[in-house]
Enzyme design. Sequence first.
Site, PDB file in Angstrom:
ATOM      1  N   GLY A 506       3.353   0.836   3.367  1.00 53.82           N
ATOM      2  CA  GLY A 506       2.721  -0.210   4.170  1.00 53.82           C
ATOM      3  C   GLY A 506       3.593  -1.434   4.376  1.00 53.82           C
ATOM      4  O   GLY A 506       3.913  -1.801   5.517  1.00 53.82           O
ATOM      5  N   PRO A 586       5.847 -11.147  -6.673  1.00 55.82           N
ATOM      6  CA  PRO A 586       5.844 -10.632  -8.050  1.00 55.82           C
ATOM      7  C   PRO A 586       4.439 -10.417  -8.613  1.00 55.82           C
ATOM      8  O   PRO A 586       4.223  -9.490  -9.391  1.00 55.82           O
ATOM      9  CB  PRO A 586       6.575 -11.726  -8.841  1.00 55.82           C
ATOM     10  CG  PRO A 586       7.401 -12.443  -7.834  1.00 55.82           C
ATOM     11  CD  PRO A 586       6.649 -12.361  -6.531  1.00 55.82           C
ATOM     12  N   GLN A 592       0.417  -3.818  -8.848  1.00 50.71           N
ATOM     13  CA  GLN A 592       0.582  -2.443  -8.380  1.00 50.71           C
ATOM     14  C   GLN A 592       1.249  -1.575  -9.436  1.00 50.71           C
ATOM     15  O   GLN A 592       0.825  -0.449  -9.694  1.00 50.71           O
ATOM     16  CB  GLN A 592       1.425  -2.434  -7.098  1.00 50.71           C
ATOM     17  CG  GLN A 592       0.654  -2.836  -5.873  1.00 50.71           C
ATOM     18  CD  GLN A 592      -0.478  -1.877  -5.622  1.00 50.71           C
ATOM     19  OE1 GLN A 592      -0.256  -0.723  -5.279  1.00 50.71           O
ATOM     20  NE2 GLN A 592      -1.685  -2.314  -5.844  1.00 50.71           N
ATOM     21  N   GLU A 659       2.883   3.533  -5.624  1.00 47.61           N
ATOM     22  CA  GLU A 659       2.664   4.820  -6.283  1.00 47.61           C
ATOM     23  C   GLU A 659       3.616   5.110  -7.435  1.00 47.61           C
ATOM     24  O   GLU A 659       3.292   5.869  -8.339  1.00 47.61           O
ATOM     25  CB  GLU A 659       2.723   5.929  -5.224  1.00 47.61           C
ATOM     26  CG  GLU A 659       1.501   5.841  -4.324  1.00 47.61           C
ATOM     27  CD  GLU A 659       1.637   6.580  -3.006  1.00 47.61           C
ATOM     28  OE1 GLU A 659       1.201   7.722  -2.960  1.00 47.61           O
ATOM     29  OE2 GLU A 659       2.152   5.994  -2.030  1.00 47.61           O
TER      30      GLU A 659
END
Lengths: 693, 334
Positions: A506, A586, A592, A659
């Site tokens: 994205g 950050p 994530q 991911e």
Amino acid sequence: MTDQLTPNAIGRDVARADGPLKVLGAAPYAYDQPLTDPLYLCTVDATVVRGRVAGVDASAALAMDGVELVLTHENAPELSTEDGELRVLQSPEVHFRGQVVAAVVATTTEVAAAAAGAVVVTYDTEPFAVTAGSDPAGLHAPEKVNAGYPTDTDDGDLDAAVAAAAFTVDEEYTTARTHNNPLEPHTTVATWTGGDLHVFEASQSVFGARRVLAGVFGLDPERVRVTCPYVGGGFGSKGSPHAGAVVTVMAARMLPGRSVKFALTRRQMFRLVGYRPRMTQRVRLAAAPDGTLTGVGVDVVQESARIKEYAEQTAVAARMMYAAPNRRTSHRLALLDIPVPTWMRAPGEAPGMFALETAIDELAARVGIDPIALRVRNEPERDPATGKPFSSRHLVDCLHEGADRFGWYDRDPRPRSRRVNGWLVGYGVAASTYPAYRMPANSAVVRYTADDRYRVEIGASDLGTGAWTALAQIAADALGVPQDSIDLAIGDTRLPRATVAGGSSGTASWGTAIVEAARAFRDKFGRTPEPDDEVFADAPENTAAKDFALHGYGAQFAEVRVHEDTGEIRVPRLYGMFDAGRVINPRTARSQLVGGMTMGLSMALHEDSVMDTALGHTANPDLGEYHIAANADVHEIRADWLGIPDERLNPMGSKGIGEIGITGTAAAIANAAHHATGVRVRELPITLDKFLR
Amino acid sequence: MKPFAYRRATDARSAVATVAADPDAAFLAGGTNLVDHLKLGVACPSLLVDVSDLAADLVEHLPDGGLRIGAGTRNSDLAAHPVVRAHYPLLSEALLSGASGQLRNAATTAGNLLQRTRCGYFRDATAPCNKREPGSGCPAVAGHNRHHAILGASPDCVATHPSDLAAAMVALDATAVVLGPDGERRVPIGGLYRLPGDDPTRDTVLAHGELITAVELPAPFGGRARYRKVRDRASFAFALVSVAAAVRMHDGVVEDLRLVFGGLAHRPWRAAHAEDALRGSAPTEVALRAAADAELLDARTLSGNGFKVPLARNTLVSVLRELTDGAAEPEDDA
């Protein structure tokens, strides 16, 4: 090389732009949109696994006050799709237990639920197969696997390498069926006005949802609008619409002018929105006496649904990770009468790196060298899979830097060598990787509004990861203005086209379009534009993908404790060092990475969707029985990054981070558990019974 | 979910009369179990009588040195009560090992004790279940039975009772004060629960319409006590095995003890064989293992829960080793 932004806003630890709205409950998610007199849908789900609906008696439901419609295969509108998951109510066939076989629309959710319970469905049943190996048709080779990779590869001669090797590993690794389970369930709100359809859809891609729904309903995409400003997580399951969206749009079509709302129950989330399929990987490694790999083989057998094939690219990471001249990989599917699986955070890499990185640890033990040294020894010069140079690859730096910060070299490498208060203590390491994708077909608009304010538009989606914030940071630097001069608009197909919040692509994909538009805007209007000056731009082609292998990397370290009496397993420390290019924000980046590692911990220790072979469905379909890591399971989890921009990838120098955090975690934990106990667990999840004596 | 009527009770007697008179009525307290079951279609009462407003959240001293706990006392409040923490720490430990902070804030003492046995098939209204639909069968026997019973089960039902509090209450020899349409009676918690036998529909010996109004604890047992819960994650999970144990030592010998297993049976399992084996003995490692083995001699395992036998044995030995304070040396298995 791409022309890099001068970092000013990017790289700053900026709080989420949408944080206050979410904390106040004021962020309008898809289901929360204010509507006039909406109607509510409740589905009737198959209670058999395979067969046909013999009859539907909806008379009692239709007689209830407030019931507007009962939708069955007999009165459902015809759809123009061959997609087996999306052909909802197109025939009486039942393909899996829990499939939508009817739907009720009523004035309240309570009436809809009561009426759905009053619809009597009878079935003719057929024998079914729900576990790999139980299907007489055997295994099926897909044409290709997810993301377009080849199903099989065969380079050199793996069998000869294994036969000649000083050390080998030949083991099977099994990963459990796991469910995405975002906090926000999948929801759809659909309204037809004339021939136009407006859908609020909990989605990682409003344009993807529009394309799919327009296709399913045979519409010009221009007549479909999809809106979704906020998403409560998806992990891939909201990457594309599922049956719930189709049945809701279908119901709304039969009730023109009325808005129809549908939110899945948690139990439905276990069967109607995809999941990561269960699979077994046979991994073969062959090595010279010093641990130099001569062969790598991965053969995957994965469950999938008979009605729609989904082949996870599980062996793909093993084609690239380590230098070995002889490599063979394959993917095979057992096509079963089960719900349709789909993307779940790092499809392919998450299970693939569990197997490969556990096998590498086993090889290190057999060779008798440190598992970090083994990985360093097998670091490739170029991508073994494509022969291309890497745009950047800092795996070895991650391993070394991570090892120092974690305190790796404190450990005595012998298993069962450390015991603290009745707990056996071990350390484990594994590598992480995920491709650095950037998608084609992204565009953005930059418009000067007035008073030093710029409106930046792109139909991107923030699935909770921080796009609202990071894209504003990128726009600010691209325009050379402070971040608070940016008014960002995302989450609507009325905005310029954008690709999915998926594949960790994205920020790279949308950010590149924004930078292109901002630079074009400055070229055209300079630093002193007039109100309403506007530029539209398409993102440039991703030329780096032709010439380079594009990947992110990481090294994860785990401290694991296993109770000597009970086998209870705890992870007091997880540490990740990542090669993620330049980090835009950050704070959201750390969320994530730490979130991915937490999900990896959950995959390692907890998540296990158990198929009941007699009933033919998941036996633990709620969050009481299907465990995800609870707060008390998560102790110290830290993620850091090298911070080396990859200037070939995009103007930000960034690599995707959504991911990679989940890849390798389970292997690091399994390897640490082996170091703690001497017990090698090759089947996830790693539960206490596997250590009991 | 079926529509239902809701009534807020103002006194226990009329609440009991109302529910006793209507076979489809049910008491509602914290709602942490029943409301789930309403949503799942597992429980379909036509009337809910809310007893959470009854002034039943008092914790009072009894003349015999015991404690009376109002049925409506919330789990969080009971766990934090200074007298409970000082004199019945087993109770606090058991309560705090259960559920989550949010659930403990809502759940009541009697409601916790009367939560239904736990089984995924019971909660799945589309699956057969002898407890929910007598005669429909038990898919757990051959299905997903990791959490299921190894003691006292029947071919009709292999569910386990999930209450941590109940196991501790049995170990503390607590008594339920029960109000029925014909007046009050006292039921020892150790006798409150049933084994499934050929009628798994009933979890307890209470008749429809009977209401627990209080739980009474005898004077503290003394010695040392421990609630040890072993589960698949560190919190917010039901016990695979739990042990509620209280031990009084004298001169290196076990003077008296109470041992109760949770997670192994349709009811909290008083480990009377293990108690008998250890009472009056020195708690050596060999004696502890032998006591645990004596209790588990009759264990019958299913396809997915065989690990509960060594787990129960190891957990009991581990707890007793701790409570008998090094009187037995742990084996060095390095």
